[in-house]
Design an enzyme around this catalytic site. Structure first.
Site, short mmCIF file in Angstrom:
data_model
loop_
_atom_site.label_atom_id
_atom_site.label_comp_id
_atom_site.label_asym_id
_atom_site.label_seq_id
_atom_site.Cartn_x
_atom_site.Cartn_y
_atom_site.Cartn_z
N ARG A 68 -10.68 -11.08 2.06
CA ARG A 68 -11.64 -12.04 1.52
C ARG A 68 -11.07 -13.47 1.55
O ARG A 68 -11.80 -14.44 1.59
CB ARG A 68 -12.05 -11.63 0.10
CG ARG A 68 -10.91 -11.57 -0.89
CD ARG A 68 -11.26 -10.79 -2.14
NE ARG A 68 -11.28 -9.35 -1.90
CZ ARG A 68 -11.62 -8.45 -2.82
NH1 ARG A 68 -11.97 -8.82 -4.05
NH2 ARG A 68 -11.63 -7.16 -2.53
N LYS A 103 0.85 -1.20 0.00
CA LYS A 103 0.00 0.00 0.00
C LYS A 103 0.88 1.25 0.00
O LYS A 103 1.96 1.23 0.57
CB LYS A 103 -0.83 0.04 1.29
CG LYS A 103 -2.03 -0.88 1.32
CD LYS A 103 -2.79 -0.69 2.62
CE LYS A 103 -3.94 -1.67 2.75
NZ LYS A 103 -5.02 -1.46 1.77
#
Ligand code: BES
Ligand code: ZN
Ligand code: ZN
Length: 479
Positions: free
Chosen positions: A332, A258
């Protein structure tokens, strides 16, 4: 935290400051002369302090136009009392509500308590000096048994909301998978605990073939854990409610690192896990007559020589293979293995998963509304009611079949990212649905609501504890 929320019939406590809520119509009935009150307009959230002339001091708090009073107005007005008290060292108050009339009497007491106490929180662990005081004693005058019971319930929820916030606000280095698991184990082994806690360590995770959790965790020197918390509150009832909370204790993005700014708040990426933990603890303390199993997958998402790799394919617990399109879509993956483990082992009748799952959710709704998606109309209706009762805002997004193709992979059964850039919150849920099967299921994305960039009304900056009140209400109401 030593505050106490108490309620009951009028009590004489010489140290407590009286707090009286008044709307624009009856502001002169608080026993203070008209002249003294001439500057007080009783606008919503307006505060008037009266030294009491030898008697106990009084804080008047305005509620504004009586025809416009609703839950948010009351909570925000009450929060301004807390702000007033916290900045002036007032730690004990006694609240009178008799000046306010209308249909809100019952709800009013609860909303006042919520507005007073939800903001009455400071995260001071890393400060050498406390900058403000907190309310330590809040007495709410009521004659009603029902109101008293509602306040007592809120008192339990509140303590667990504070706990949830503390977990999220603490350093990621402190609340890592190992520490979270240890805390859970302690909760289960406390004397008289009605929660059964079991912990899967790395070896058990590998043995149970949770290949996606293992893949995400490989980059970290701290091993992953899966915490299972079982609460059996009703032996007559066959139904089992399943909860899954994302516990990425730090999300650096992995090899798809990130940018610095986005990483700054990523200790909050275990908010789903913290909220699930606080919810389970609340259910046990409130002796809710339901059966609930929570599965909490815990891992860091770091980068290093052993990181899982974009382009590689991993085998999930369900047997389905997943191509990694982006290592930053790690949540997820944890949820997928946790959901299929929950299904296989506990065969729940309903599944709720919650997660700080997508940046897209924050783009869509900002920080005050959570997105939810579900395959069950019954769950949707009950969930909306529960969130409404709790005063937490949620909004449904669709699972139209238009999105189904987007999570396909050329090389594996599924990809963990969508083939198109937009609709990120929906496509994340489409991915999860592959592991849910036919079980009624609801996915809640709390990426915006779990952690505030600034204080908003009665909720503080940073961790909010969003979801605990709604989930407890939901579990009590569903089925
Ligand atoms: N933890 C983040 C989502 C997030 C973003 C939570 C902002 C709270 C605030 C999640 O793991 C993530 O990075 N998601 C990616 C998915 C993408 C790579 C498909 C995202 O939303 O950008
Ligand atoms: Zn991520
Ligand atoms: Zn994440």
């Amino acid at each position: 935290m030593s505050f106490i929320l108490e309620s009951g019939k009028k009590k004489r406590d010489s140290k407590a400051v009286a707090v009286i809520f008044v709307d624009e119509k009856n502001k002169n009935e608080a026993g203070i002369s008209k002249k003294e009150l001439s500057f007080f307009k009783s606008k919503a959230g307006e505060i008037f302090y009266h030294p009491g002339n030898g008697k106990k001091p009084i804080i008047l708090c305005g509620l504004g136009d009586p025809s416009k009073i609703n839950r948010e107005v009351v909570r925000n007005a009450a929060a301004s009392v807390t702000e007033y008290c916290n900045s002036r060292g007032i730690t004990s108050i006694s609240v009178e509500l008799s000046q306010v009339e209308g249909q809100y009497q019952e709800e009013l007491a609860l909303n006042v308590a919520q507005g007073l106490l939800l903001p009455n929180y400071a995260f001071t662990k890393y400060k050498s000096e406390n900058e403000k005081t907190l309310l330590e004693k809040v007495f709410i005058e009521t004659e009603s048994k029902q109101v008293k019971a509602a306040l007592e319930k809120f008192n339990v929820l509140l303590r667990n909301i504070y706990l949830c916030r503390d977990l999220i606000n603490s350093n990621a280095d402190e609340v890592n998978p190992e520490a979270f698991a240890e805390m859970s184990r302690k909760l289960g082994s406390k004397r008289g605990s009605t929660l059964k806690v079991s912990i899967l360590n790395k070896k058990a995770i590998v043995k149970n073939k949770m290949g996606l959790i293992e893949a995400v965790s490989r980059s970290s020197h701290i091993e992953p854990r899966v915490v299972v918390i079982e609460y059996r509150g009703n032996s007559q009832d066959k139904k089992v409610f399943g909860l899954v909370g994302k516990g990425v204790t730090y999300d650096s993005g992995g090899l798809n690192l990130k940018p610095g700014d986005s990483m700054l708040t990523m200790k909050c990426d275990m908010s789903g896990a913290a909220t699930t933990f606080a919810t389970m603890k609340s259910l046990a303390e409130l002796e809710v007559k339901r059966n609930v199993v929570a599965v909490i997958p815990l891992s860091e998402n770091m980068l290093g020589g052993n990181s899982y790799k974009p382009g590689d394919v991993y085998v999930s617990h369900s047997g389905k293979t997943v191509e990694i399109g982006n290592t930053d879509a790690e949540g997820r993956l944890l949820l997928a293995d946790a959901i299929s483990y929950l299904k296989k082992k506990y065969k729940p009748d309903f599944i709720v998963d919650l997660a700080t799952l997508t940046g897209a959710c924050v783009v869509t709704f900002g920080e005050t509304v959570a997105a939810y998606l579900t395959n069950s109309q019954e769950m949707s209706e009950t969930f909306e009611q529960s969130a409404n009762t709790a005063g937490e805002k949620v909004w449904r997004l669709p699972l139209f079949s238009d999105y189904d193709d987007r999570m396909k992979s050329e090389i594996a059964d599924l990809s963990n990212i969508s083939s198109e850039k937009n609709a990120g919150t929906i496509t994340a849920a489409v991915f999860l649905r592959h592991f849910v099967g036919e079980t009624p299921w609801l996915h809640l994305d709390i990426a915006g609501t779990a952690y505030f960039s600034k204080k908003r009304g009665y909720l503080p900056q940073f961790a909010t504890g969003f979801g605990v009140m709604t989930l407890v209400e939901f579990i009590e109401s569903l089925g």
